[in-house]
Design a protein around this motif. Sequence first.
Motif, short mmCIF file in Angstrom:
data_model
loop_
_atom_site.label_atom_id
_atom_site.label_comp_id
_atom_site.label_asym_id
_atom_site.label_seq_id
_atom_site.Cartn_x
_atom_site.Cartn_y
_atom_site.Cartn_z
N PHE A 119 0.87 -1.17 0.00
CA PHE A 119 0.00 0.00 0.00
C PHE A 119 0.91 1.23 0.00
O PHE A 119 1.82 1.32 0.82
N GLU A 120 0.66 2.18 -0.90
CA GLU A 120 1.48 3.39 -0.98
C GLU A 120 0.62 4.62 -0.70
O GLU A 120 -0.58 4.63 -1.00
N PHE A 121 1.25 5.65 -0.14
CA PHE A 121 0.55 6.91 0.12
C PHE A 121 1.49 8.07 -0.13
O PHE A 121 2.70 7.91 -0.17
N THR A 122 0.89 9.24 -0.31
CA THR A 122 1.64 10.49 -0.49
C THR A 122 1.29 11.44 0.63
O THR A 122 0.12 11.57 1.01
N ASN A 123 2.28 12.11 1.19
CA ASN A 123 2.05 13.12 2.22
C ASN A 123 1.56 14.39 1.52
O ASN A 123 2.31 15.07 0.84
N THR A 124 0.28 14.71 1.68
CA THR A 124 -0.31 15.89 1.04
C THR A 124 -0.37 17.09 1.98
O THR A 124 -0.94 18.11 1.62
N SER A 125 0.21 16.96 3.17
CA SER A 125 0.20 18.08 4.11
C SER A 125 1.44 18.95 3.89
O SER A 125 2.28 18.66 3.04
N SER A 126 1.55 20.00 4.68
CA SER A 126 2.72 20.88 4.60
C SER A 126 3.77 20.54 5.65
O SER A 126 4.78 21.20 5.75
N GLN A 127 3.52 19.48 6.44
CA GLN A 127 4.43 19.06 7.50
C GLN A 127 4.87 17.61 7.28
O GLN A 127 4.12 16.82 6.71
N PRO A 128 6.06 17.25 7.76
CA PRO A 128 6.46 15.84 7.69
C PRO A 128 5.53 14.99 8.56
O PRO A 128 5.05 15.45 9.60
N ILE A 129 5.25 13.77 8.12
CA ILE A 129 4.45 12.84 8.92
C ILE A 129 5.24 11.55 9.08
O ILE A 129 6.20 11.30 8.35
N MET A 130 4.84 10.74 10.04
CA MET A 130 5.53 9.49 10.32
C MET A 130 4.50 8.44 10.71
O MET A 130 3.50 8.75 11.35
N ILE A 131 4.76 7.21 10.32
CA ILE A 131 3.90 6.11 10.75
C ILE A 131 4.32 5.73 12.16
O ILE A 131 5.48 5.41 12.41
N ASP A 132 3.36 5.80 13.09
CA ASP A 132 3.64 5.46 14.48
C ASP A 132 3.49 3.97 14.76
O ASP A 132 4.27 3.39 15.50
N LYS A 133 2.45 3.37 14.18
CA LYS A 133 2.14 1.98 14.52
C LYS A 133 1.42 1.30 13.35
O LYS A 133 0.57 1.90 12.70
N VAL A 134 1.78 0.05 13.11
CA VAL A 134 1.11 -0.77 12.10
C VAL A 134 0.76 -2.10 12.77
O VAL A 134 1.63 -2.76 13.33
N ALA A 135 -0.53 -2.47 12.73
CA ALA A 135 -0.99 -3.67 13.42
C ALA A 135 -1.79 -4.57 12.47
O ALA A 135 -2.91 -4.23 12.09
N PRO A 136 -1.23 -5.72 12.06
CA PRO A 136 -1.99 -6.67 11.24
C PRO A 136 -3.14 -7.27 12.05
O PRO A 136 -3.07 -7.36 13.28
N SER A 137 -4.17 -7.74 11.35
CA SER A 137 -5.36 -8.26 12.03
C SER A 137 -5.17 -9.68 12.57
O SER A 137 -5.95 -10.13 13.40
N CYS A 138 -4.14 -10.39 12.09
CA CYS A 138 -3.94 -11.75 12.59
C CYS A 138 -2.46 -12.13 12.51
O CYS A 138 -1.66 -11.43 11.90
N GLY A 139 -2.13 -13.27 13.10
CA GLY A 139 -0.75 -13.74 13.11
C GLY A 139 -0.26 -14.28 11.78
O GLY A 139 0.93 -14.50 11.61
#
Length: 136
Positions: free
Chosen positions: A60-80
């Motif tokens: 999955f890809e995304f673009t930062n469309t804001s005027s500030q840097p952003i960061m991914i804090d947490k990624v949680a899959p739904s299962c093991g």
Amino acid sequence: MKNLKITALLAVLAFSPFYANVFPVTPASIVKKVAEAAKWKSETIDVGKIPQGKPKLIRFEFTNTSSQPIMIDKVAPSCGCTTADYTKTKILPGKTGFVEASYNAAAEGAFSKSITVTMSDNQNPKVLSFKGTVVK
């Protein structure tokens, strides 16, 4: 007593314009800006048929469309059965980032999985999903 009432009325009138500027009139515009910080290329991916016993990588890809840097804090899959990787550095305005899911295609049949992503700019997590069918 009359002087006290006039003084109180003048005080209220004097501070009214000040308080009018303190509270935002349209909080919806602030929410809209935060929600639009990450523009996802796709939030749902259909991987179709995949062979059993071979892990499948979904990106999955995304673009930062804001005027500030952003960061991914947490990624949680739904299962093991799913592991995740993601961009671990700050994503500057106009730049792209990613979240990758690796699905262990051990069981035959249809599947539908999700990954929950929390960004530094917004505490409302984004749910990304993928689906498909594992065949022998």
